[in-house]
Design a protein around this motif. Structure first.
Motif, mmCIF file in Angstrom:
data_model
loop_
_atom_site.group_PDB
_atom_site.id
_atom_site.type_symbol
_atom_site.label_atom_id
_atom_site.label_comp_id
_atom_site.label_asym_id
_atom_site.label_seq_id
_atom_site.Cartn_x
_atom_site.Cartn_y
_atom_site.Cartn_z
ATOM 1 N N TYR A 77 0.799 -1.220 0.000
ATOM 2 C CA TYR A 77 0.000 0.000 0.000
ATOM 3 C C TYR A 77 0.841 1.285 0.000
ATOM 4 N N GLY A 78 2.145 1.154 -0.060
ATOM 5 C CA GLY A 78 3.013 2.324 -0.067
ATOM 6 C C GLY A 78 3.003 3.038 -1.404
ATOM 7 N N ARG A 79 3.778 4.087 -1.468
ATOM 8 C CA ARG A 79 3.788 4.896 -2.686
ATOM 9 C C ARG A 79 5.202 5.217 -3.129
ATOM 10 N N LYS A 80 5.299 5.603 -4.368
ATOM 11 C CA LYS A 80 6.551 6.075 -4.948
ATOM 12 C C LYS A 80 6.511 7.596 -4.967
ATOM 13 N N HIS A 81 7.660 8.190 -5.188
ATOM 14 C CA HIS A 81 7.748 9.638 -5.272
ATOM 15 C C HIS A 81 6.761 10.170 -6.308
ATOM 16 N N GLY A 82 6.013 11.167 -5.919
ATOM 17 C CA GLY A 82 5.052 11.777 -6.821
ATOM 18 C C GLY A 82 3.661 11.174 -6.783
ATOM 19 N N GLU A 83 3.511 10.037 -6.125
ATOM 20 C CA GLU A 83 2.193 9.398 -6.026
ATOM 21 C C GLU A 83 1.464 9.883 -4.777
#
Length: 157
Positions: A77-83
């Motif tokens: 459920y994590g995110r990448k940069h910009g998300e």
């Protein structure tokens, strides 16, 4: 594989890594959940969990299994940069925290193990059980998620 059987397999796998001394709590959870997901991250992802055992580098604070569990949830459920942050990330992490706190009255390592001599086999067995509980709880939650469950096919050996 039936859901209940798969969840128990995840529990046993995480517990086995810790019991055999291959990983500590946080590492065992991250490694096992990565396997459950079909290894979407390289095996080296487990290294990210290496600072968390025994309450963050033996500081005795947040239980390493819980820390590893939060990292494992971030793999999904994590995110990448910009998300944008996924709506599930914070609530499911809090649910993990509350689940362990309800079971053990705390998520603080030193509190959870206060009744044990640290070097005793009984303390290790207690921590192994917590590690398995965290991994199984995460597996169960992932299997309940209609977006994630179809991607799970079981654990590698």
């Amino acid at each position: 594989m039936e859901k209940k059987v798969l969840v128990e397999s995840v529990r046993e796998k995480a517990e086995g890594y810790f019991k055999r001394g291959e990983f500590f709590c946080s590492e065992a959870v991250v490694h096992t959940i990565n396997q459950l997901l079909g290894n979407p991250f390289p095996e080296e992802v487990t290294k990210l969990a290496s600072a968390f055992p025994i309450g963050l580098g033996k500081a005795g604070c947040l239980c390493g299994a819980v820390s590893g569990g939060a990292m494992a949830l971030g793999m999904v459920y994590g995110r990448k940069h910009g998300e944008a942050m996924q709506d599930k990330m914070f609530p499911i992490s809090a649910q993990l925290h509350h689940h362990i706190k309800n079971m053990y009255k705390s998520t603080c390592c030193r509190v959870i193990v206060k009744d044990y001599e640290f070097t005793s086999p009984e303390r290790k067995a207690h921590c192994i059980k917590i590690t398995g509980e965290v991994a199984a709880w995460i597996a169960e939650k992932l299997l309940e998620d209609p977006k994630i469950a179809p991607k799970i096919q079981g654990l590698e050996n």
